[in-house]
Write a protein that holds these residues in place. Structure first.
Motif, PDB file in Angstrom:
ATOM      1  N   SER A 197      87.143  72.522 -11.873  1.00 50.99           N
ATOM      2  CA  SER A 197      87.849  71.317 -12.276  1.00 50.99           C
ATOM      3  C   SER A 197      88.127  71.395 -13.775  1.00 50.99           C
ATOM      4  CB  SER A 197      87.030  70.079 -11.900  1.00 50.99           C
ATOM      5  OG  SER A 197      87.761  68.898 -12.172  1.00 50.99           O
ATOM      6  N   SER A 198      88.385  70.269 -14.393  1.00 55.01           N
ATOM      7  CA  SER A 198      88.783  70.269 -15.793  1.00 55.01           C
ATOM      8  C   SER A 198      88.410  68.953 -16.449  1.00 55.01           C
ATOM      9  CB  SER A 198      90.296  70.476 -15.892  1.00 55.01           C
ATOM     10  OG  SER A 198      90.776  70.192 -17.184  1.00 55.01           O
ATOM     11  N   ARG A 199      88.220  68.995 -17.761  1.00 54.25           N
ATOM     12  CA  ARG A 199      87.999  67.754 -18.483  1.00 54.25           C
ATOM     13  C   ARG A 199      89.248  66.860 -18.412  1.00 54.25           C
ATOM     14  NH1 ARG A 199      90.561  65.025 -21.183  1.00 54.25           N
ATOM     15  NH2 ARG A 199      88.701  64.108 -22.122  1.00 54.25           N
ATOM     16  N   ALA A 200      90.380  67.418 -17.985  1.00 53.24           N
ATOM     17  CA  ALA A 200      91.616  66.646 -17.875  1.00 53.24           C
ATOM     18  C   ALA A 200      91.497  65.494 -16.882  1.00 53.24           C
ATOM     19  CB  ALA A 200      92.779  67.553 -17.473  1.00 53.24           C
ATOM     20  N   VAL A 201      90.484  65.521 -16.014  1.00 59.17           N
ATOM     21  CA  VAL A 201      90.318  64.425 -15.051  1.00 59.17           C
ATOM     22  C   VAL A 201      89.967  63.121 -15.749  1.00 59.17           C
ATOM     23  CG1 VAL A 201      89.608  66.010 -13.220  1.00 59.17           C
ATOM     24  CG2 VAL A 201      87.855  64.880 -14.602  1.00 59.17           C
ATOM     25  N   TYR A 202      89.467  63.187 -16.986  1.00 59.85           N
ATOM     26  CA  TYR A 202      89.033  61.978 -17.704  1.00 59.85           C
ATOM     27  C   TYR A 202      90.153  61.288 -18.472  1.00 59.85           C
ATOM     28  CZ  TYR A 202      84.280  63.897 -17.101  1.00 59.85           C
ATOM     29  OH  TYR A 202      83.110  64.395 -16.595  1.00 59.85           O
TER      30      TYR A 202
END
Length: 376
Positions: A126-131
């Motif tokens: 996954s990625s911190r972009a989900v936040y």
């Protein structure tokens, strides 16, 4: 134990394959050798050559059921890394990002649900972009999770994140895994969907899933050909071509850069530790670096005389800051980053100095975003 790495010829995948091999795992790789990552001739790709002829390699695509079936034969663990990456590009190549990232993951989980297999665990990148913008503190309203910054503010040169209630400037906090998920880009949306899809299906078929929310991964082997993602590689390619560096916004936007070895260590912990099952973890460095500082460091290390321009331009879908809270992965898995930025960037630059100078296609990527109205 046999591990399948989708995207195993890429930056993270190739390094993970070598680490797993050292630990005695049997590794198989599924990769489509994307031109955007590996160039026109994959035989000249650094990361492909790391794994070429060392592992069972299946050239195939995660959007193809039959390619998944071939790759999954006798596999115990799946590390699903294959994905389209890049925030800016995702905002106009929407179908491709959804098709590969969500559709490819759906095909994997459908096979695991309906067909005979021996898979015991799935690791999903996954990625911190989900936040989205992540976690902040407002002096008036406490902990808040701001929405995307407004175009009208950024046009005035005000790039700070605002409280969603009172609109005053807020202070960034490390973002933990309990933070609100509200991605600001199509890429982030696809990563959230991958996580949730795998978790839902994994629970229903009793195959544990572990999701790793990577911060900005960097290190030797990072693609120098891809103009759409990777600040360090983009800046390095421009410097090596003698081209000036243009910094978005005011240059004070910051990122959490995590070194490749720390990322592969985290994945191994997820494979081997049952405490990771059905959990999502941030994987970062614990420190944030401003983009303008990065440009200055790279210019100095390459002994370059290119100019650095802070342009005030901005891209829709970009966040202002990010710093991953590592409390959970430290306490549950014993993860501890071994590389600070100074050590990691030195290793990266030393590696770049040994590589052929790649063509700088960055301006073409900017022109694409301008035409789509995403670059202001």
């Amino acid at each position: 134990m046999k591990v399948l790495i989708s995207g195993g010829a890429g930056f993270i995948g190739s390094n993970l394959a070598l680490k797993l091999f050292e630990k005695g795992y049997d590794v198989v790789i599924l990769d489509n050798l994307s031109k955007q990552i590996h160039g026109e001739n994959p035989n000249q790709s650094f990361t492909y050559n790391l794994i070429k002829d060392k592992f069972e390699f299946i050239k195939g695509d995660v959007t193809n059921f039959d390619d998944w079936r071939r790759a999954l034969k006798d596999v115990d663990i799946v590390v699903h890394l294959a994905a389209e990456t890049g925030t800016g590009q995702s905002m106009y190549e929407i179908n491709r990002y959804v098709d590969v990232n969500i559709g490819g993951t759906a095909k994997l989980m459908e096979i695991l649900t309906n067909e005979k297999n021996r898979v015991r665990k799935v690791i999903v990148a996954s990625s911190r972009a989900v936040y989205g913008e992540g976690k902040y503190k407002c002096s008036e309203h406490g902990i808040v999770f701001p929405l995307s910054r407004k175009d009208e503010d950024m046009k005035r040169g005000d790039f700070e994140v605002k409280c969603p209630i009172c609109r005053q400037n807020v202070d960034m906090l490390p973002t933990d895994e309990e933070a609100k998920l509200h991605p600001e880009s199509v890429y982030g949306y696809t990563k959230q969907s991958q996580e949730e899809l795998c978790m839902i299906v994994g629970r229903s078929i009793n195959i544990p899933v572990v999701a790793f929310r990577f911060q900005n991964v960097y290190g030797p082997g990072q693609s120098l050909k891809n103009p759409y993602t990777g600040i360090l590689s983009i800046f390095s390619t421009r410097i090596k071509n003698g081209n000036d560096i243009n910094i978005f916004e005011d240059g004070l936007e910051s990122r959490d850069f995590v070194y490749i070895d720390d990322v592969t260590d985290a994945i191994v912990l997820g494979i081997e530790n049952d405490k990771a099952n059905f959990e999502a973890f941030n994987v970062g460095s614990g420190e944030k670096i401003e983009v303008l500082s990065i440009a200055k460091i790279l210019k100095e290390k390459y002994n370059s005389d290119v100019k650095i321009h802070v342009t005030g331009n901005y891209r829709l879908g970009d966040i202002r800051h990010n710093l991953g809270d590592l409390t959970k992965i430290r306490s549950l898995l014993g993860y501890e980053p071994k590389f600070n930025f100074d050590k990691g960037i030195t290793n990266f630059v030393d590696w770049v100095e040994e590589q052929a100078i790649e063509k700088d296609n960055y301006e073409n990527s900017i022109e694409e975003m301008k035409r789509k109205g995403l670059y202001k």
